[in-house]
Design an enzyme around this catalytic site. Structure first.
Site, short mmCIF file in Angstrom:
data_model
loop_
_atom_site.label_atom_id
_atom_site.label_comp_id
_atom_site.label_asym_id
_atom_site.label_seq_id
_atom_site.Cartn_x
_atom_site.Cartn_y
_atom_site.Cartn_z
N ASN A 1 0.87 -1.18 0.00
CA ASN A 1 0.00 0.00 0.00
C ASN A 1 0.91 1.23 0.00
O ASN A 1 1.42 1.63 1.04
CB ASN A 1 -0.90 -0.03 1.25
CG ASN A 1 -1.79 1.19 1.33
OD1 ASN A 1 -1.85 1.99 0.40
ND2 ASN A 1 -2.49 1.33 2.44
N TRP A 2 1.10 1.79 -1.18
CA TRP A 2 2.06 2.89 -1.31
C TRP A 2 1.51 4.22 -0.76
O TRP A 2 2.26 5.16 -0.58
CB TRP A 2 2.45 3.08 -2.78
CG TRP A 2 3.30 1.97 -3.34
CD1 TRP A 2 3.61 0.77 -2.73
CD2 TRP A 2 3.98 1.95 -4.60
NE1 TRP A 2 4.41 0.02 -3.55
CE2 TRP A 2 4.66 0.72 -4.71
CE3 TRP A 2 4.06 2.86 -5.67
CZ2 TRP A 2 5.42 0.38 -5.83
CZ3 TRP A 2 4.81 2.51 -6.78
CH2 TRP A 2 5.49 1.30 -6.86
N LYS A 3 0.20 4.28 -0.56
CA LYS A 3 -0.43 5.51 -0.05
C LYS A 3 -0.02 6.71 -0.91
O LYS A 3 0.27 6.54 -2.09
CB LYS A 3 -0.08 5.70 1.44
CG LYS A 3 -0.31 4.42 2.26
CD LYS A 3 -0.24 4.62 3.74
CE LYS A 3 -0.47 3.29 4.43
NZ LYS A 3 -0.52 3.38 5.87
N HIS B 1 -9.84 1.10 3.99
CA HIS B 1 -8.64 1.36 4.79
C HIS B 1 -8.98 2.35 5.90
O HIS B 1 -9.76 3.29 5.70
CB HIS B 1 -7.52 1.92 3.90
CG HIS B 1 -6.20 1.91 4.60
ND1 HIS B 1 -5.85 2.89 5.49
CD2 HIS B 1 -5.18 1.02 4.57
CE1 HIS B 1 -4.65 2.61 5.98
NE2 HIS B 1 -4.21 1.48 5.44
N GLU C 1 -7.43 4.78 7.09
CA GLU C 1 -7.15 6.19 6.78
C GLU C 1 -8.32 6.80 6.00
O GLU C 1 -8.66 7.96 6.18
CB GLU C 1 -5.84 6.30 6.00
CG GLU C 1 -4.63 6.07 6.91
CD GLU C 1 -3.40 5.52 6.21
OE1 GLU C 1 -3.32 5.55 4.97
OE2 GLU C 1 -2.50 5.03 6.94
N GLU D 1 -6.39 -5.05 9.82
CA GLU D 1 -5.39 -4.03 10.14
C GLU D 1 -5.78 -3.30 11.42
O GLU D 1 -6.61 -2.38 11.38
CB GLU D 1 -5.30 -3.01 9.00
CG GLU D 1 -4.82 -3.58 7.69
CD GLU D 1 -4.10 -2.52 6.85
OE1 GLU D 1 -2.98 -2.78 6.43
OE2 GLU D 1 -4.66 -1.44 6.66
N GLY E 1 1.49 2.22 10.69
CA GLY E 1 2.45 3.31 10.63
C GLY E 1 3.03 3.70 11.98
O GLY E 1 3.72 4.70 12.11
N SER F 1 2.46 -2.21 10.28
CA SER F 1 3.89 -2.19 10.62
C SER F 1 4.60 -3.53 10.38
O SER F 1 5.49 -3.90 11.14
CB SER F 1 4.10 -1.73 12.06
OG SER F 1 3.68 -0.39 12.21
N GLY G 1 2.51 -1.26 4.28
CA GLY G 1 2.59 0.17 4.01
C GLY G 1 4.04 0.61 3.86
O GLY G 1 4.67 0.39 2.83
N GLY G 2 4.58 1.20 4.93
CA GLY G 2 5.93 1.78 4.89
C GLY G 2 6.98 0.89 4.25
O GLY G 2 7.75 1.35 3.39
P1 PGA Z 1 2.19 0.20 7.65
O1 PGA Z 1 0.82 0.42 6.85
O2 PGA Z 1 2.79 -1.09 7.17
O3 PGA Z 1 3.05 1.39 7.31
O4 PGA Z 1 1.84 0.15 9.09
C1 PGA Z 1 -0.06 -0.63 6.60
C2 PGA Z 1 -1.28 -0.11 5.89
O5 PGA Z 1 -1.70 1.02 6.18
O6 PGA Z 1 -1.87 -0.80 5.07
#
Ligand code: PGA
Length: 250
Positions: free
Chosen positions: A9-11, A95, A97, A167, A173, A213, A234-235
């Site tokens: 997930n590159w956001k 998601h 977010e 999640e 994050g 994470s 994500g990250g």
């Molecule tokens: P993260 O993000 O690995 O940076 O915690 C995961 C996500 O939001 O899908």
């Protein structure tokens, strides 16, 4: 046999050059014999080009969002048919977010999910509890409610078109990861609920992936759990080496 799935997930990260570079590096490092389903999700402006770069590889391109309406006066939004027209057939929905910053309610998410499945898209559907929910021992209730308000309202689903991403919001994050046992506990709970709603066969075949994470050094412990079928990253998905290490940890 359930599919193993790892999705990046590159956001809202990477410009065009960075996106292309990241795809190039992932392609170079990826083991061709890998039988995990691998997805990346560049931002909307780069989807078209990314698809071309991923052609002939194992990497599939996932959209990070889609609007719940088919078309019309929704300035700034992107529809399923637009995605389809450039060859995208998978989308991330729900998601935390989007739920938090863009006020996407279960009703909106149900509409997105239902329309996407009707159009033959594969949906990555995210659910997860907040830190407060967890502290107040409400995590099972919250997960059950999210399932009942969305996925369980769909009459019939082809298990190949749905991937559930658990999640925990407190792990996204933040550097905090659910322990492998915490992840397994919730994944088993989700699978049990899915079995009650859609039957054992469906439930045994649906991929449930973990996100929050996940890093190269924590991935294999989480992925070793019996009900964890991969990860939403994500990250760590913004670094080709880390992402491929995570893919190889399955
Ligand atoms: P993260 O993000 O690995 O940076 O915690 C995961 C996500 O939001 O899908």
């Amino acid at each position: 046999m359930r599919k193993k799935v790892v999705a990046g997930n590159w956001k809202m990260n990477n410009d065009l050059i960075m996106s292309n570079d990241l795809i190039y590096s992932i392609k170079l490092k990826l083991n061709k014999d890998n039988d995990t389903d691998i997805f990346i999700s560049p931002s909307f402006p780069f989807l078209n080009e990314s698809i071309k770069h991923c052609k002939g590889t194992k990497i599939k391109v996932l959209a990070q969002n889609v609007n719940e309406n088919k078309s019309g006066a929704y300035t700034g939004e992107v529809s399923l048919s637009m995605l389809k027209s450039i060859g995208i057939d998978s989308v991330l929905i729900g998601h935390s977010e989007r739920r938090e910053y863009y006020h996407e309610t279960d009703d909106i998410l149900l509409k997105k999910l239902s329309n996407s499945l009707d159009e033959g898209f594969k949906v990555f559907f995210c659910i997860g509890e907040s830190l407060n929910d967890r502290k107040n021992d409400l995590h099972f209730d919250v997960i059950e409610k999210q399932l009942k308000n969305t996925i369980f309202k769909i009459e019939k689903i082809n298990h190949e078109n749905l991937i559930i991403a658990y999640e925990p919001v407190w792990a996204i994050g933040t550097g905090l990861t659910a322990s492998p046992d915490q992840a397994q506990e919730i994944h088993a709970f989700i699978r049990k609920n899915i079995a009650q709603r859609f039957g054992e066969n469906f439930s045994n075949n649906i991929s449930i992936i973990y996100g929050g994470s996940v890093k190269p050094d924590s991935a294999s412990d989480i992925f070793s759990k019996v009900d964890v079928d991969g990860g939403l990253i994500g990250g760590a998905s913004l670094n080709a080496q880390d992402f491929v290490k995570i893919v190889n940890s399955i």
